[in-house]
Design a protein around this motif. Sequence first.
Motif, PDB file in Angstrom:
ATOM      1  N   ALA A 231      -5.312  -0.966  -2.393  1.00 17.51           N
ATOM      2  CA  ALA A 231      -4.212  -1.607  -1.670  1.00 17.51           C
ATOM      3  C   ALA A 231      -4.411  -1.477  -0.156  1.00 17.51           C
ATOM      4  O   ALA A 231      -4.160  -2.422   0.597  1.00 17.51           O
ATOM      5  CB  ALA A 231      -2.879  -0.997  -2.090  1.00 17.51           C
TER       6      ALA A 231
ATOM      7  N   ALA B 168       1.975   1.820  -3.464  1.00 17.52           N
ATOM      8  CA  ALA B 168       0.866   2.280  -4.303  1.00 17.52           C
ATOM      9  C   ALA B 168       0.506   3.737  -4.018  1.00 17.52           C
ATOM     10  O   ALA B 168       0.044   4.449  -4.904  1.00 17.52           O
ATOM     11  CB  ALA B 168      -0.361   1.392  -4.082  1.00 17.52           C
TER      12      ALA B 168
ATOM     13  N   GLN C 275      -6.055   2.993  -7.004  1.00 10.69           N
ATOM     14  CA  GLN C 275      -5.133   1.883  -6.755  1.00 10.69           C
ATOM     15  C   GLN C 275      -4.644   1.910  -5.312  1.00 10.69           C
ATOM     16  O   GLN C 275      -4.571   0.877  -4.652  1.00 10.69           O
ATOM     17  CB  GLN C 275      -3.950   1.941  -7.723  1.00 10.69           C
ATOM     18  N   ALA C 276      -4.311   3.092  -4.817  1.00 17.90           N
ATOM     19  CA  ALA C 276      -3.828   3.211  -3.445  1.00 17.90           C
ATOM     20  C   ALA C 276      -4.909   2.792  -2.449  1.00 17.90           C
ATOM     21  O   ALA C 276      -4.626   2.057  -1.490  1.00 17.90           O
ATOM     22  CB  ALA C 276      -3.373   4.641  -3.173  1.00 17.90           C
TER      23      ALA C 276
ATOM     24  N   ALA D  88       0.833  -1.208   0.000  1.00 18.33           N
ATOM     25  CA  ALA D  88       0.000   0.000   0.000  1.00 18.33           C
ATOM     26  C   ALA D  88       0.867   1.256   0.000  1.00 18.33           C
ATOM     27  O   ALA D  88       0.557   2.225  -0.699  1.00 18.33           O
ATOM     28  CB  ALA D  88      -0.940  -0.008   1.207  1.00 18.33           C
TER      29      ALA D  88
END
Length: 189
Positions: A127, A51, A123-124, A48
């Motif tokens: 994650a 990301a 995306q972050a 994470a």
Amino acid sequence: MVKLNKIYTRTGDAGTTGLVDGSRLPKHAPRMQAVGDVDEANSAIGLAIIAMGARPETRWLTTIQNDLFDLGADLATPIPDGADEPWALRIIATQVTRLEEEIDGMNADLAPLDSFILPGGSQAAAAVHLARAITRRAERSATAAADEVAINPQAIAYLNRLSDLLFVMARRLNDNGAADVKWVPGASR
């Protein structure tokens, strides 16, 4: 401090692993399942962080990763009958309180939820949601271990707050909740 010159020892080849006090347990024991799930949560937080890129939240997550190593050590250190050993590394209440303060700070800027949200968005955030789900599993494993052996209650509280923090952080990463993907009950019927 830890010093490892040799990575393999062969001491676990028979299916046991060592605890901090020198005792050994089967690798599949509930205590060891909890330790492994905490390690997996820590690894997911590492992904994470990557990301997320250069964001203020990465500093928090790096601190949390260090806490999770402390938590793994806590879980791997039996609590003897009676008083705990003074040398034992344990999660303490101030670590849990710090998570609560971070949650409150992040949550202050978020719109209230009007639906459950799906893990995703950016995306972050996805994650961080994955790390949250793995943290929930670690919490379940720790409470299962606590049914068999004494486990520090602050370790379990820390995992509970951490999953809450990761949920709020994912919303923050989704443009303060504006990019959250909402659950629509029965939408695919």
